[in-house]
Design an enzyme around this catalytic site. Structure first.
Site, PDB file in Angstrom:
ATOM      1  N   HIS A 185       0.955  -1.262  -0.235  1.00 35.67           N
ATOM      2  CA  HIS A 185       0.203  -0.074  -0.006  1.00 35.67           C
ATOM      3  C   HIS A 185       0.616   1.213  -0.090  1.00 35.67           C
ATOM      4  O   HIS A 185       1.905   1.320   0.802  1.00 35.67           O
ATOM      5  CB  HIS A 185      -1.041  -0.158   1.135  1.00 35.67           C
ATOM      6  CG  HIS A 185      -0.654   0.228   2.556  1.00 35.67           C
ATOM      7  ND1 HIS A 185      -0.541   1.453   3.109  1.00 35.67           N
ATOM      8  CD2 HIS A 185      -0.264  -0.627   3.571  1.00 35.67           C
ATOM      9  CE1 HIS A 185      -0.232   1.476   4.224  1.00 35.67           C
ATOM     10  NE2 HIS A 185       0.071   0.094   4.515  1.00 35.67           N
ATOM     11  N   ASP A 209       5.601   3.015   7.178  1.00 38.43           N
ATOM     12  CA  ASP A 209       4.220   2.300   6.983  1.00 38.43           C
ATOM     13  C   ASP A 209       3.662   3.031   5.704  1.00 38.43           C
ATOM     14  O   ASP A 209       3.072   4.200   6.107  1.00 38.43           O
ATOM     15  CB  ASP A 209       3.582   2.255   8.430  1.00 38.43           C
ATOM     16  CG  ASP A 209       2.032   1.309   8.141  1.00 38.43           C
ATOM     17  OD1 ASP A 209       1.214   1.282   8.876  1.00 38.43           O
ATOM     18  OD2 ASP A 209       2.025   0.819   6.816  1.00 38.43           O
ATOM     19  N   GLU A 258      -5.245   1.660   2.139  1.00 38.12           N
ATOM     20  CA  GLU A 258      -5.084   0.567   3.115  1.00 38.12           C
ATOM     21  C   GLU A 258      -5.320   0.944   4.687  1.00 38.12           C
ATOM     22  O   GLU A 258      -6.082   0.368   5.420  1.00 38.12           O
ATOM     23  CB  GLU A 258      -3.614  -0.079   3.246  1.00 38.12           C
ATOM     24  CG  GLU A 258      -3.539  -1.326   3.960  1.00 38.12           C
ATOM     25  CD  GLU A 258      -3.014  -1.161   5.295  1.00 38.12           C
ATOM     26  OE1 GLU A 258      -2.867  -2.266   5.978  1.00 38.12           O
ATOM     27  OE2 GLU A 258      -2.961  -0.076   5.885  1.00 38.12           O
ATOM     28  N   GLU A 259      -5.038   2.072   5.020  1.00 37.15           N
ATOM     29  CA  GLU A 259      -5.171   2.715   6.329  1.00 37.15           C
ATOM     30  C   GLU A 259      -6.487   2.863   6.780  1.00 37.15           C
ATOM     31  O   GLU A 259      -6.687   3.060   7.872  1.00 37.15           O
ATOM     32  CB  GLU A 259      -4.189   3.848   6.657  1.00 37.15           C
ATOM     33  CG  GLU A 259      -2.848   3.639   6.490  1.00 37.15           C
ATOM     34  CD  GLU A 259      -1.920   2.877   7.619  1.00 37.15           C
ATOM     35  OE1 GLU A 259      -0.913   2.479   7.479  1.00 37.15           O
ATOM     36  OE2 GLU A 259      -2.711   2.471   8.390  1.00 37.15           O
ATOM     37  N   ASP A 275       3.944  -5.645   4.355  1.00 34.44           N
ATOM     38  CA  ASP A 275       3.640  -4.587   5.254  1.00 34.44           C
ATOM     39  C   ASP A 275       4.686  -4.281   6.430  1.00 34.44           C
ATOM     40  O   ASP A 275       5.635  -5.189   6.447  1.00 34.44           O
ATOM     41  CB  ASP A 275       2.134  -4.602   5.761  1.00 34.44           C
ATOM     42  CG  ASP A 275       1.732  -3.119   6.063  1.00 34.44           C
ATOM     43  OD1 ASP A 275       0.335  -2.960   5.884  1.00 34.44           O
ATOM     44  OD2 ASP A 275       2.408  -2.139   6.341  1.00 34.44           O
ATOM     45  N   HIS A 299       3.073   4.237  13.475  1.00 34.64           N
ATOM     46  CA  HIS A 299       2.340   5.270  13.390  1.00 34.64           C
ATOM     47  C   HIS A 299       2.634   6.571  14.279  1.00 34.64           C
ATOM     48  O   HIS A 299       1.974   7.299  14.744  1.00 34.64           O
ATOM     49  CB  HIS A 299       0.972   5.024  13.739  1.00 34.64           C
ATOM     50  CG  HIS A 299       0.248   4.280  12.708  1.00 34.64           C
ATOM     51  ND1 HIS A 299      -1.207   3.906  12.700  1.00 34.64           N
ATOM     52  CD2 HIS A 299       0.732   3.513  11.589  1.00 34.64           C
ATOM     53  CE1 HIS A 299      -1.597   3.060  11.521  1.00 34.64           C
ATOM     54  NE2 HIS A 299      -0.521   3.145  10.888  1.00 34.64           N
TER      55      HIS A 299
HETATM   56 ZN   LIG Z   1       0.591  -0.144   7.011  1.00 35.95          ZN
END
Ligand SMILES: [Zn+2]
Length: 380
Positions: free
Chosen positions: A98, A210, A244-245, A267, A355
């Site tokens: 992603h 990410d 995706e998130e 991922d 994150h």
């Molecule tokens: Zn991710």
């Protein structure tokens, strides 16, 4: 003297033994930096896609952008020299990477010129205090600073200080008058963190690992196939997916279109090998290799694929670690559960501080993930 010199030369020989190769040696970290520093929130991945399109020239036989903005790249079976070869009913192996990073959308510009936001993706708001951000508008990127509204620490009450504000209480200051801010910024413009990527020993740090790590793996594992002159009998599809998130949205539609036989969700995963986390909740340990991702809250991997990847890693001396993630999902679930279903697995890179703007990976693990992906495609 000679004799003596011989001893000397022996000593020199031992002292000149080759220093171990740095973990990042030979890895295209310039590409990883470009990918990490290009803004792209869920629904606005077009700038990341443009970077990828430039990098993949010559690697695929066809590429297309679907209705949700996912970039679907197909590479037909190839011989060792990289020339296409015909294979009867080749299996379709799909990698899902992603492009979106967590970020924000502009909800309002107030009469004082402050910009209010809504999150796209999951944030721990404790990580949002006093952040530098970039507001991406149609007329260009604007620098800004993000802070929660309310009294600063000097005049805050003890209760205030304990409070963890919600996203809607944060605002972005652009240092502009309200007229200028309202002219430049529209509701629906998007915002990303502004933090440069950096190498830190054998680690790499960025706010968007990410999942730009997977975008890098989707490109470099195919380059590695070509570099190692590895033939493959399968059709390889690399889907650089969107959204995706916010729920694996781009992967669902891309998987429905591709209908793979085998889906590989690529991922980051948790590497909680840091202080304060009990051993049984670490998920992965950095430097121990790629994550052989068996289960998370969105899917359970196909056990025969887990076995195949494990045997391949052992055979090729590629470090790996089996892992299970209690909470969280990845695009492999979408490939597994789309249309009539597919066998699926996750290949992950253990990441600390996910994150946050200090997401950190170990370059040994990145290399291991790249190597196993290239080897797997050649083994199908
Ligand atoms: Zn991710």
């Amino acid at each position: 003297m000679a004799k003596k010199s011989k001893t000397v030369s022996k000593i020199t020989r031992s002292t000149s033994r080759k220093a171990p190769k740095p973990a990042g040696g030979g890895l295209d970290l310039a590409l990883l930096t470009r990918l990490c520093e290009t803004p792209g929130v869920p629904g606005r991945e077009e700038r990341v896609r443009a970077v990828i399109e430039k990098e993949i020239k010559g690697l695929f036989d066809s590429t297309e952008v679907d209705a949700l903005g996912s970039l679907i790249c197909r590479r037909q079976p190839r011989d060792a020299s990289g020339k296409r070869k015909s294979v009867k009913n080749p299996k379709t192996v799909m990698m899902l990477c992603h492009m979106d990073e967590i970020g924000f959308y502009v909800t309002h510009v107030c009469d004082k010129g402050y910009v209010y936001i809504d999150a796209a993706g999951g944030f721990d708001t404790r990580n949002l205090f006093s952040r530098r951000v970039t507001v991406c508008t149609d007329s260009g990127d604007l620098p800004g600073v993000m802070n929660p509204g309310g009294r600063p620490v000097h005049i805050a009450s003890p209760e205030d200080r304990k409070k963890v504000p919600e996203v809607k209480e944060f605002m972005v200051d652009l240092g502009m008058t309200s007229e200028e801010a309202k002219k430049r910024v529209k509701v629906g413009d998007y915002i990303v963190m502004n933090e440069p990527a950096m190498k830190m020993g054998d680690k790499f740090v960025s706010k968007a690992l990410d999942n730009r790590v997977a975008c890098w793996l989707g490109i470099d594992s195919v380059r590695e196939l070509a570099k190692l002159k590895l033939a493959h009998n399968c059709e390889l599809v690399v889907a650089f997916t969107t959204q995706e998130e916010v729920g694996l949205r781009g992967a669902r539609t891309a998987s429905f279109a591709v209908r793979p036989d085998i889906g590989i969700g690529i991922d980051v995963t948790l590497a909680c090998d840091t202080p304060g986390v009990p051993e049984n909740e670490r998920v992965t340990v950095q430097g121990k290799g790629f994550g052989l991702h068996v289960k998370d809250s969105s899917f359970i991997a196909d056990h025969t694929l887990v076995r195949d990847f494990e045997q391949l890693a052992i055979k090729n001396k590629i470090p790996y670690q089996r892992c299970i993630l209690a909470a969280g999902g990845q695009d492999g679930a979408a490939a597994q559960q789309a249309a009539a279903g597919a066998k699926a697995i996750g290949i992950t890179v253990g990441t600390r501080y996910i994150h946050t703007v200090t997401e950190t990976i170990d370059l040994t693990d990145l290399r291991a993930a790249r190597d196993i992906l290239a080897r797997y495609v050649a083994s199908v």
